[in-house]
Design a protein around this motif. Structure first.
Motif, PDB file in Angstrom:
ATOM      1  N   TYR A 155      49.683 -17.899   9.905  1.00 47.54           N
ATOM      2  CA  TYR A 155      49.681 -18.712   8.698  1.00 47.54           C
ATOM      3  C   TYR A 155      50.079 -17.833   7.520  1.00 47.54           C
ATOM      4  O   TYR A 155      50.033 -16.606   7.583  1.00 47.54           O
ATOM      5  CB  TYR A 155      48.297 -19.304   8.428  1.00 47.54           C
ATOM      6  CG  TYR A 155      47.713 -20.026   9.610  1.00 47.54           C
ATOM      7  CD1 TYR A 155      47.938 -21.387   9.794  1.00 47.54           C
ATOM      8  CD2 TYR A 155      46.948 -19.345  10.551  1.00 47.54           C
ATOM      9  CE1 TYR A 155      47.423 -22.044  10.900  1.00 47.54           C
ATOM     10  CE2 TYR A 155      46.440 -19.995  11.656  1.00 47.54           C
ATOM     11  CZ  TYR A 155      46.681 -21.342  11.830  1.00 47.54           C
ATOM     12  OH  TYR A 155      46.179 -21.989  12.924  1.00 47.54           O
ATOM     13  N   SER A 156      50.465 -18.480   6.434  1.00 46.48           N
ATOM     14  CA  SER A 156      50.688 -17.777   5.176  1.00 46.48           C
ATOM     15  C   SER A 156      50.508 -18.766   4.041  1.00 46.48           C
ATOM     16  O   SER A 156      51.006 -19.897   4.111  1.00 46.48           O
ATOM     17  CB  SER A 156      52.087 -17.161   5.113  1.00 46.48           C
ATOM     18  OG  SER A 156      52.240 -16.422   3.913  1.00 46.48           O
ATOM     19  N   ASN A 157      49.787 -18.335   3.027  1.00 51.89           N
ATOM     20  CA  ASN A 157      49.540 -19.203   1.865  1.00 51.89           C
ATOM     21  C   ASN A 157      49.052 -20.588   2.281  1.00 51.89           C
ATOM     22  O   ASN A 157      49.525 -21.619   1.800  1.00 51.89           O
ATOM     23  CB  ASN A 157      50.816 -19.323   1.020  1.00 51.89           C
ATOM     24  CG  ASN A 157      51.211 -17.995   0.409  1.00 51.89           C
ATOM     25  OD1 ASN A 157      50.367 -17.252  -0.059  1.00 51.89           O
ATOM     26  ND2 ASN A 157      52.484 -17.682   0.452  1.00 51.89           N
TER      27      ASN A 157
ATOM     28  N   TYR B 206      50.509 -23.427   8.104  1.00 50.05           N
ATOM     29  CA  TYR B 206      50.787 -23.028   9.487  1.00 50.05           C
ATOM     30  C   TYR B 206      52.238 -22.589   9.618  1.00 50.05           C
ATOM     31  O   TYR B 206      53.150 -23.229   9.094  1.00 50.05           O
ATOM     32  CB  TYR B 206      50.497 -24.214  10.411  1.00 50.05           C
ATOM     33  CG  TYR B 206      50.991 -24.051  11.833  1.00 50.05           C
ATOM     34  CD1 TYR B 206      50.224 -23.380  12.782  1.00 50.05           C
ATOM     35  CD2 TYR B 206      52.207 -24.576  12.223  1.00 50.05           C
ATOM     36  CE1 TYR B 206      50.672 -23.245  14.080  1.00 50.05           C
ATOM     37  CE2 TYR B 206      52.674 -24.446  13.512  1.00 50.05           C
ATOM     38  CZ  TYR B 206      51.902 -23.779  14.449  1.00 50.05           C
ATOM     39  OH  TYR B 206      52.352 -23.643  15.736  1.00 50.05           O
ATOM     40  N   ILE B 207      52.465 -21.502  10.353  1.00 52.49           N
ATOM     41  CA  ILE B 207      53.824 -21.019  10.602  1.00 52.49           C
ATOM     42  C   ILE B 207      54.188 -21.177  12.073  1.00 52.49           C
ATOM     43  O   ILE B 207      55.164 -21.841  12.411  1.00 52.49           O
ATOM     44  CB  ILE B 207      53.971 -19.537  10.197  1.00 52.49           C
ATOM     45  CG1 ILE B 207      53.734 -19.380   8.693  1.00 52.49           C
ATOM     46  CG2 ILE B 207      55.344 -19.015  10.576  1.00 52.49           C
ATOM     47  CD1 ILE B 207      53.757 -17.946   8.229  1.00 52.49           C
ATOM     48  N   ALA B 208      53.399 -20.571  12.949  1.00 52.90           N
ATOM     49  CA  ALA B 208      53.731 -20.605  14.372  1.00 52.90           C
ATOM     50  C   ALA B 208      52.526 -20.139  15.173  1.00 52.90           C
ATOM     51  O   ALA B 208      51.572 -19.579  14.629  1.00 52.90           O
ATOM     52  CB  ALA B 208      54.940 -19.707  14.671  1.00 52.90           C
TER      53      ALA B 208
ATOM     54  N   PRO C 133      57.436 -15.355  18.606  1.00 48.90           N
ATOM     55  CA  PRO C 133      58.618 -15.909  17.940  1.00 48.90           C
ATOM     56  C   PRO C 133      59.126 -14.994  16.840  1.00 48.90           C
ATOM     57  O   PRO C 133      58.365 -14.278  16.205  1.00 48.90           O
ATOM     58  CB  PRO C 133      58.088 -17.217  17.341  1.00 48.90           C
ATOM     59  CG  PRO C 133      56.638 -16.957  17.112  1.00 48.90           C
ATOM     60  CD  PRO C 133      56.213 -16.062  18.240  1.00 48.90           C
ATOM     61  N   ARG C 134      60.433 -15.017  16.638  1.00 50.89           N
ATOM     62  CA  ARG C 134      61.012 -14.370  15.469  1.00 50.89           C
ATOM     63  C   ARG C 134      61.018 -15.390  14.338  1.00 50.89           C
ATOM     64  O   ARG C 134      61.415 -16.524  14.509  1.00 50.89           O
ATOM     65  CB  ARG C 134      62.440 -13.910  15.760  1.00 50.89           C
ATOM     66  CG  ARG C 134      62.512 -12.605  16.531  1.00 50.89           C
ATOM     67  CD  ARG C 134      63.942 -12.179  16.694  1.00 50.89           C
ATOM     68  NE  ARG C 134      64.575 -12.881  17.804  1.00 50.89           N
ATOM     69  CZ  ARG C 134      65.896 -13.042  17.913  1.00 50.89           C
ATOM     70  NH1 ARG C 134      66.691 -12.581  16.985  1.00 50.89           N
ATOM     71  NH2 ARG C 134      66.405 -13.666  18.950  1.00 50.89           N
ATOM     72  N   ILE C 135      60.569 -14.961  13.179  1.00 48.95           N
ATOM     73  CA  ILE C 135      60.385 -15.869  12.060  1.00 48.95           C
ATOM     74  C   ILE C 135      61.017 -15.247  10.822  1.00 48.95           C
ATOM     75  O   ILE C 135      61.025 -14.032  10.670  1.00 48.95           O
ATOM     76  CB  ILE C 135      58.888 -16.147  11.817  1.00 48.95           C
ATOM     77  CG1 ILE C 135      58.241 -16.679  13.100  1.00 48.95           C
ATOM     78  CG2 ILE C 135      58.675 -17.123  10.676  1.00 48.95           C
ATOM     79  CD1 ILE C 135      56.748 -16.762  13.041  1.00 48.95           C
TER      80      ILE C 135
ATOM     81  N   VAL D 274      65.481 -24.510  10.998  1.00 52.81           N
ATOM     82  CA  VAL D 274      65.802 -24.221   9.604  1.00 52.81           C
ATOM     83  C   VAL D 274      64.574 -24.320   8.711  1.00 52.81           C
ATOM     84  O   VAL D 274      64.289 -23.429   7.915  1.00 52.81           O
ATOM     85  CB  VAL D 274      66.906 -25.169   9.103  1.00 52.81           C
ATOM     86  CG1 VAL D 274      67.132 -24.986   7.605  1.00 52.81           C
ATOM     87  CG2 VAL D 274      68.203 -24.911   9.863  1.00 52.81           C
ATOM     88  N   ASP D 275      63.829 -25.409   8.802  1.00 50.06           N
ATOM     89  CA  ASP D 275      62.722 -25.654   7.878  1.00 50.06           C
ATOM     90  C   ASP D 275      61.612 -24.624   7.997  1.00 50.06           C
ATOM     91  O   ASP D 275      61.013 -24.218   7.001  1.00 50.06           O
ATOM     92  CB  ASP D 275      62.137 -27.046   8.101  1.00 50.06           C
ATOM     93  CG  ASP D 275      63.098 -28.143   7.699  1.00 50.06           C
ATOM     94  OD1 ASP D 275      63.972 -27.869   6.855  1.00 50.06           O
ATOM     95  OD2 ASP D 275      62.992 -29.261   8.227  1.00 50.06           O
ATOM     96  N   ASN D 276      61.324 -24.201   9.212  1.00 47.06           N
ATOM     97  CA  ASN D 276      60.208 -23.285   9.442  1.00 47.06           C
ATOM     98  C   ASN D 276      60.645 -21.862   9.741  1.00 47.06           C
ATOM     99  O   ASN D 276      59.804 -21.006  10.005  1.00 47.06           O
ATOM    100  CB  ASN D 276      59.341 -23.807  10.586  1.00 47.06           C
ATOM    101  CG  ASN D 276      58.775 -25.182  10.290  1.00 47.06           C
ATOM    102  OD1 ASN D 276      57.868 -25.332   9.486  1.00 47.06           O
ATOM    103  ND2 ASN D 276      59.339 -26.203  10.920  1.00 47.06           N
TER     104      ASN D 276
END
Length: 560
Positions: free
Chosen positions: A489-491, A494-496, A467-469, A272-274
């Protein structure tokens, strides 16, 4: 965008993510005995009892630990079941009749029958910490009962209510509108109508508050939307499966995982969070052509989060062994990003710089571009009468790709960042990978796409790799490639990350623009396209402004 804005501290943000190995262990347990589709499942608060109700009207009580059938209750057809907060009562509704039965789950005897309301019962919900039972009916009303005193507290007037869900303290009650996309929220203490959510999905089939009450999930035809329950802001939308319905949703007890049951026998798990896709659970049977036989009608986590129960149109209840894991820290950056020889080039789209870009030849007549205030404006023309879905052949053949050709890229380590200002009816993203052999069929081989504020690949990576994000409201995507390993990454966050074993080097960079609806004009305004690496060739003679070396800040900040 200034060059020094590209200097980030993305690896130092205190973000923790669930590992992608969070999943249901196989084999799972199949609970059989119902003679028709199972519509509802419910754990008692202690987690030592599981109830399931089927279309033919039977309620079965199971021990979810030993997997033994404890008892069978014959009652009204269909409808919800739900345990009271103290576990003393099991409430069951009747989708055809107009009664609610309160059962002793240990003995299977009726303790009380509520029938003063009017209308067929569509949904039930107990307040988490009180004595209130909410009853949604087909006569456009929600009845709030004190089930200890038999007192009708108030009646909420709302059109075709279903899928009732209380927030954590019971002060708010949400309901979906049958056959619509609207979700209504009420103040249960005063009966006051608070607000309406209108999810992106075409139809809403289920809703659920997160355990802390801060998030409201709505699921339906088109995917899952997560809302800030306090402000009504859309937090993120999980990518839809083309043509799929999400029938039901449930949060894990800690609120970190969301399960969504689909109309094709499958269950998706999300961080949920990421907004990270974790896994798809397969096991339910049924024929999708036969409609509801393939539906997963209900999902629910056990109180300790170690079991996910699912109710299927295949007449079974499935128990999935869940292995919750501790959150993990983001990986450290590849060493080349702190190399003193790191060079950074920015394509800022000044006059003349478009000589370093080219379009796909087949799209020449459908896309136009111009530069205004150092920003690239791309417009696509309408060309069809239907929708496009990421991954289908039509979209692969009709996207608009701008290929960065100024630097003869052929590297095993590189960083690429794309920032954009606005989009209208458009998806925009980076493609980074190998130059495809077939211009028409495989324009995005090895690409990684930023689309509709979500991350995804228009062609198929191995599922274990990409991964699907589903992160909403992003205005940039930052990709680091290191010998087949992608870091996203974004802004500055770290995303994945993921690995593609067959991709050791890349030789193609660019921007992709997809119209969301191909019969409408699509517009994108792109700000910067930035490339960093140690092996980027000398760009002095090229029509791209060199930004020089980027100071190495990670090491210094890390020591503080």
């Amino acid at each position: 965008m200034k060059a020094n804005q590209f200097i980030t501290t993305i690896f130092l943000i205190s973000i923790f993510v669930l590992p992608k190995t969070f999943a249901a262990d196989a084999p799972h347990t199949i609970l059989e005995g119902h003679t028709d589709a199972v519509y509802s499942v419910a754990f008692n608060p202690d987690g030592d009892m599981l109830a399931s109700k089927s279309k033919e009207g039977t309620i079965k009580i199971w021990n979810p630990i030993t997997r033994q059938l404890l008892s069978t209750i014959n009652t009204n057809t269909g409808g919800d079941i739900v345990f009271s907060p103290d576990g003393r009562l099991l409430a069951s509704g009747d989708e055809k009749g107009k009664v609610v039965n309160l059962w002793n789950p240990n003995t299977g005897k009726v303790i009380k029958t509520i029938k003063e309301h009017k209308g067929e019962v569509s949904s039930l919900a107990f307040s988490p910490h009180g004595t209130v039972l909410a009853i949604g009916t087909r006569n456009d009303k929600i009845y709030l009962w004190n089930y200890d005193t038999d007192e009708l507290l108030r009646i909420l007037g709302t059109q075709k209510p279903s899928s009732l869900s209380f927030n954590t303290d019971g002060s708010s009650l949400a309901n979906r509108v049958i056959g619509d996309r609207q979700v209504k929220v009420w103040n249960t203490n005063t009966g006051e109508f608070l607000y309406t959510f209108e999810p992106k999905v075409e139809l809403v089939f289920d809703i659920a508050f997160s355990p802390d009450g801060h998030i409201l999930a709505s699921a339906g035809w088109g995917g899952i939307d997560l809302w800030d329950a306090n402000t009504g802001e859309l937090l993120r939308s999980f990518p839809r499966q083309s043509g799929r319905f999400i029938i039901c949703v449930a949060f894990s007890p800690d609120g970190r995982v969301l399960a969504g049951g689909r109309d094709d026998k499958k269950i998706d798990l999300w961080d949920v969070d990421n907004a990270l896709f974790l896994e798809t659970l397969t096991g339910h049977t049924g024929n999708s052509r036969d409609g509801d036989t393939a539906y997963v009608y209900d999902v629910m986590f056990s109180p300790d989060g170690h079991i996910l129960a699912s109710a299927g149109g295949d007449k079974t209840v499935r128990l999935w062994e869940i292995t919750p894991q501790e959150a993990v820290e983001p990986p450290q950056p590849p060493d080349f990003l702190t190399n003193e020889n790191l060079k950074t080039w920015t394509e800022d789209f000044n006059a003349g710089h478009l000589n370093s870009w080219k379009k796909r030849e087949l799209q020449r007549e459908r896309v136009t571009w111009q530069v205004q205030n150092d920003r690239l404006h791309v417009r696509t023309k309408p060309f069809c009468n239907g929708r496009l879905n990421i991954g289908n052949r039509l979209e692969e053949q009709t996207n608009y790709t701008l290929r960065f050709t100024a630097l003869p890229i052929n590297v095993d380590q590189i960083r690429v960042k794309l920032s954009f200002v606005s989009t209208h009816n458009a998806n925009v993203g980076i493609f980074i990978g190998k130059d495809p052999q077939d211009e028409l069929i495989h324009p995005f081989e090895y690409a990684y796409q930023f689309a509709d504020h979500t991350l995804g690949s228009p062609e198929k990576f191995p599922r274990t790799s990409a991964p699907r994000i589903a992160l909403n409201n992003l205005d940039e995507i930052d990709v680091v490639f290191d010998r087949g390993h992608f870091y996203l990454y974004s802004n500055d966050e770290y995303i994945a990350d993921f690995k593609v074993d067959t991709l050791e080097t890349i030789d193609l960079l660019g921007i992709a623009v997809f119209p969301k609806i191909c019969r409408q004009v699509a517009d994108v305004v792109v700000d910067d396209f930035i490339i960093s690496g140690t092996s980027i060739p000398d760009a002095v003679s090229l029509n791209v402004r060199a930004k020089g070396k980027v100071p190495v800040l990670w090491g210094k900040l890390k020591q503080n």
